[in-house]
Design a protein around this motif. Structure first.
Motif, mmCIF file in Angstrom:
data_model
loop_
_atom_site.group_PDB
_atom_site.id
_atom_site.type_symbol
_atom_site.label_atom_id
_atom_site.label_comp_id
_atom_site.label_asym_id
_atom_site.label_seq_id
_atom_site.Cartn_x
_atom_site.Cartn_y
_atom_site.Cartn_z
ATOM 1 N N ASP A 21 -130.808 13.898 -28.139
ATOM 2 C CA ASP A 21 -129.929 12.734 -28.055
ATOM 3 C C ASP A 21 -128.466 13.096 -27.832
ATOM 4 O OD1 ASP A 21 -132.300 11.383 -28.815
ATOM 5 O OD2 ASP A 21 -131.826 11.812 -30.904
ATOM 6 N N GLY A 22 -128.236 14.109 -27.004
ATOM 7 C CA GLY A 22 -126.870 14.506 -26.688
ATOM 8 C C GLY A 22 -126.275 15.536 -27.619
ATOM 9 N N ASN A 23 -126.994 15.959 -28.649
ATOM 10 C CA ASN A 23 -126.408 16.851 -29.635
ATOM 11 C C ASN A 23 -126.170 18.273 -29.149
ATOM 12 O OD1 ASN A 23 -125.944 15.071 -31.782
ATOM 13 N ND2 ASN A 23 -128.111 15.109 -32.338
ATOM 14 N N VAL A 24 -126.623 18.597 -27.941
ATOM 15 C CA VAL A 24 -126.226 19.862 -27.341
ATOM 16 C C VAL A 24 -124.722 19.869 -27.075
ATOM 17 C CG1 VAL A 24 -126.605 19.149 -24.939
ATOM 18 C CG2 VAL A 24 -126.863 21.563 -25.586
ATOM 19 N N GLY A 25 -124.102 18.686 -27.145
ATOM 20 C CA GLY A 25 -122.661 18.582 -26.956
ATOM 21 C C GLY A 25 -121.835 18.900 -28.175
ATOM 22 N N ILE A 26 -122.459 19.123 -29.308
ATOM 23 C CA ILE A 26 -121.745 19.364 -30.560
ATOM 24 C C ILE A 26 -120.724 20.501 -30.417
ATOM 25 C CG2 ILE A 26 -122.010 20.287 -32.899
ATOM 26 C CD1 ILE A 26 -124.670 18.726 -33.033
ATOM 27 N N GLY A 27 -119.493 20.227 -30.790
ATOM 28 C CA GLY A 27 -118.445 21.236 -30.787
ATOM 29 C C GLY A 27 -117.790 21.459 -29.448
ATOM 30 N N GLY A 28 -118.369 20.901 -28.368
ATOM 31 C CA GLY A 28 -117.783 21.061 -27.047
ATOM 32 C C GLY A 28 -117.882 22.459 -26.479
ATOM 33 N N ASP A 29 -118.760 23.283 -27.058
ATOM 34 C CA ASP A 29 -118.890 24.674 -26.623
ATOM 35 C C ASP A 29 -120.366 25.062 -26.674
ATOM 36 O OD1 ASP A 29 -118.838 27.410 -26.209
ATOM 37 O OD2 ASP A 29 -117.139 27.778 -27.533
ATOM 38 N N PRO A 30 -121.125 24.810 -25.610
ATOM 39 C CA PRO A 30 -122.565 25.100 -25.635
ATOM 40 C C PRO A 30 -122.895 26.554 -25.933
ATOM 41 C CG PRO A 30 -122.001 23.718 -23.752
ATOM 42 C CD PRO A 30 -120.702 24.159 -24.357
ATOM 43 N N ALA A 31 -122.082 27.482 -25.437
ATOM 44 C CA ALA A 31 -122.359 28.890 -25.690
ATOM 45 C C ALA A 31 -122.285 29.200 -27.182
ATOM 46 C CB ALA A 31 -121.382 29.763 -24.912
ATOM 47 N N ALA A 32 -121.251 28.680 -27.850
ATOM 48 C CA ALA A 32 -121.113 28.908 -29.291
ATOM 49 C C ALA A 32 -122.248 28.243 -30.054
ATOM 50 C CB ALA A 32 -119.766 28.379 -29.775
ATOM 51 N N LEU A 33 -122.644 27.059 -29.627
ATOM 52 C CA LEU A 33 -123.728 26.358 -30.307
ATOM 53 C C LEU A 33 -125.051 27.112 -30.155
ATOM 54 C CD1 LEU A 33 -124.679 23.916 -31.904
ATOM 55 C CD2 LEU A 33 -124.941 22.691 -29.740
ATOM 56 N N LEU A 34 -125.323 27.623 -28.968
ATOM 57 C CA LEU A 34 -126.553 28.387 -28.766
ATOM 58 C C LEU A 34 -126.548 29.674 -29.585
ATOM 59 C CD1 LEU A 34 -127.053 27.887 -24.927
ATOM 60 C CD2 LEU A 34 -128.546 27.022 -26.745
ATOM 61 N N ARG A 35 -125.411 30.310 -29.714
ATOM 62 C CA ARG A 35 -125.335 31.494 -30.578
ATOM 63 C C ARG A 35 -125.628 31.135 -32.019
ATOM 64 N NH1 ARG A 35 -120.766 32.653 -27.274
ATOM 65 N NH2 ARG A 35 -119.358 31.861 -28.883
ATOM 66 N N ARG A 36 -125.097 29.984 -32.451
ATOM 67 C CA ARG A 36 -125.338 29.545 -33.821
ATOM 68 C C ARG A 36 -126.817 29.233 -34.050
ATOM 69 N NH1 ARG A 36 -125.130 30.074 -38.942
ATOM 70 N NH2 ARG A 36 -124.808 28.174 -40.181
ATOM 71 N N MET A 37 -127.468 28.636 -33.051
ATOM 72 C CA MET A 37 -128.887 28.327 -33.203
ATOM 73 C C MET A 37 -129.718 29.605 -33.317
ATOM 74 S SD MET A 37 -128.401 25.202 -33.349
ATOM 75 C CE MET A 37 -130.096 24.796 -33.718
ATOM 76 N N THR A 38 -129.303 30.660 -32.633
ATOM 77 C CA THR A 38 -129.983 31.949 -32.775
ATOM 78 C C THR A 38 -129.918 32.436 -34.215
ATOM 79 O OG1 THR A 38 -129.491 32.575 -30.489
ATOM 80 C CG2 THR A 38 -130.000 34.358 -32.009
ATOM 81 N N GLN A 39 -128.784 32.234 -34.865
ATOM 82 C CA GLN A 39 -128.630 32.650 -36.253
ATOM 83 C C GLN A 39 -129.510 31.842 -37.196
ATOM 84 O OE1 GLN A 39 -124.448 32.030 -36.828
ATOM 85 N NE2 GLN A 39 -123.848 33.923 -35.782
ATOM 86 N N LEU A 40 -129.742 30.586 -36.866
ATOM 87 C CA LEU A 40 -130.485 29.708 -37.771
ATOM 88 C C LEU A 40 -131.995 29.879 -37.661
ATOM 89 C CD1 LEU A 40 -128.412 26.424 -37.332
ATOM 90 C CD2 LEU A 40 -128.395 27.980 -39.294
ATOM 91 N N LEU A 41 -132.474 30.215 -36.466
ATOM 92 C CA LEU A 41 -133.912 30.298 -36.242
ATOM 93 C C LEU A 41 -134.477 31.668 -36.625
ATOM 94 C CD1 LEU A 41 -134.230 28.470 -32.808
ATOM 95 C CD2 LEU A 41 -135.288 27.747 -34.962
ATOM 96 N N THR A 42 -135.750 31.658 -36.970
ATOM 97 C CA THR A 42 -136.458 32.907 -37.217
ATOM 98 C C THR A 42 -136.644 33.648 -35.905
ATOM 99 O OG1 THR A 42 -138.461 33.812 -38.267
ATOM 100 C CG2 THR A 42 -138.737 31.886 -36.868
#
Length: 286
Positions: free
Chosen positions: A134-155
């Protein structure tokens, strides 16, 4: 939707919470809009509050049918997704910076924390599936930073399911406000950074961040991409080499084998999304 975190605030340090602004909270309480994200040039993105507060539809079910194990819903909004998972006995947690969203989720029987995705979270590095819908890939306005953060959260080998803009190649960074329809040029909430991505743009960012495409599909006018955490990848993605193109549409999404389909996953969710509109044209410019 939604969790927002300004890029000027270091990760882990709470920043402005625009989604806690009264217009958004009021909309979640009443279950009604209209409500918009307004860009600085007056472009308006309608937020489909009624959709967010409704029951799951067939498109939502195709998404959760791919979830594996424990699920983290980033930007859970009013929590229909998390509550539906809980009702099915699936371990799930929603996070959202909106107090009203977290309270609404709890009333529905789901678990949620009032937290930014960039703040410390329980179970970091152990979530099996994370959702950016629902558009939440837009969180923070920095997709690269968000994807890095998701790597940290996932197993290692974890699954990330992302909703993208349908049928367009958009890679946009913007500053937006939450505004009411009665005063669309007003600034009811603080400005915050946001991003909008089509599937090709997401795949480019994901490749640079080391994610592997697990599959992609369209249903009901919405587009989704499943990404696999690089730590669990054993070789290149040979399932679909068409950058940004769907491997199936809404007419055959249930009957065609999907690369994103995990074994033995039958959970059901609900979802919230922004009302579909032209990706480059304003809905209103008042």
């Amino acid at each position: 939707m939604s969790t927002a975190h300004g890029t000027t605030t270091p990760p882990g340090v709470p920043g402005p919470r625009p989604w806690s602004a009264d217009p958004y909270s009021d909309a979640l309480v009443t279950g009604r809009g209209p409500l918009f994200l307004r860009r600085t040039d007056g472009w308006l993105l309608p937020l489909e509050v009624e959709r967010w507060c409704a029951r799951a539809d067939a498109v939502d079910l195709t998404v959760l049918g791919r979830c594996e194990g424990t699920v983290l819903d980033v930007g859970c909004g009013p929590g229909r997704l998390v509550a539906e998972l809980a009702a099915r006995g699936r371990p799930a947690l929603g996070i959202d910076v909106s107090e009203a969203a977290v309270a609404h989720t709890a009333r529905l029987g789901g678990q949620a924390l009032r937290r930014s995705v960039f703040e410390p979270l329980p179970g970091e590095g152990r979530w099996d599936t994370a959702l950016l819908l629902d558009g939440n890939v837009g969180i923070g306005g920095d997709p690269a930073a968000l994807l890095r953060r998701m790597t940290q959260l996932l197993t290692p080998g974890g699954l990330l399911i992302v909703e993208t803009l349908a049928d367009v190649d958009v890679d946009e960074r913007v500053s937006v406000h939450i505004v009411r329809v009665t005063d669309p040029r007003g600034t009811d909430g603080p400005a915050f950074p946001w991003a909008r991505l089509g599937t090709p743009a997401l795949l480019r960012h994901a490749a640079r961040a080391g994610w592997r495409r697990e599959g992609q599909w369209s249903a009901g006018g919405r587009s989704f991409v499943a990404l696999r955490n690089r730590d669990g990848c054993d070789g290149p993605d040979d399932r679909d080499d068409r950058d940004g193109r769907d491997d199936r549409d809404d007419r055959n999404s249930r009957s065609t084998s999907s690369a994103a389909e995990p074994p033995n996953s039958t959970a059901v969710i609900s979802s919230q999304r922004a009302r579909k509109s032209s990706p480059e044209s304003p809905v209103a410019n008042r």
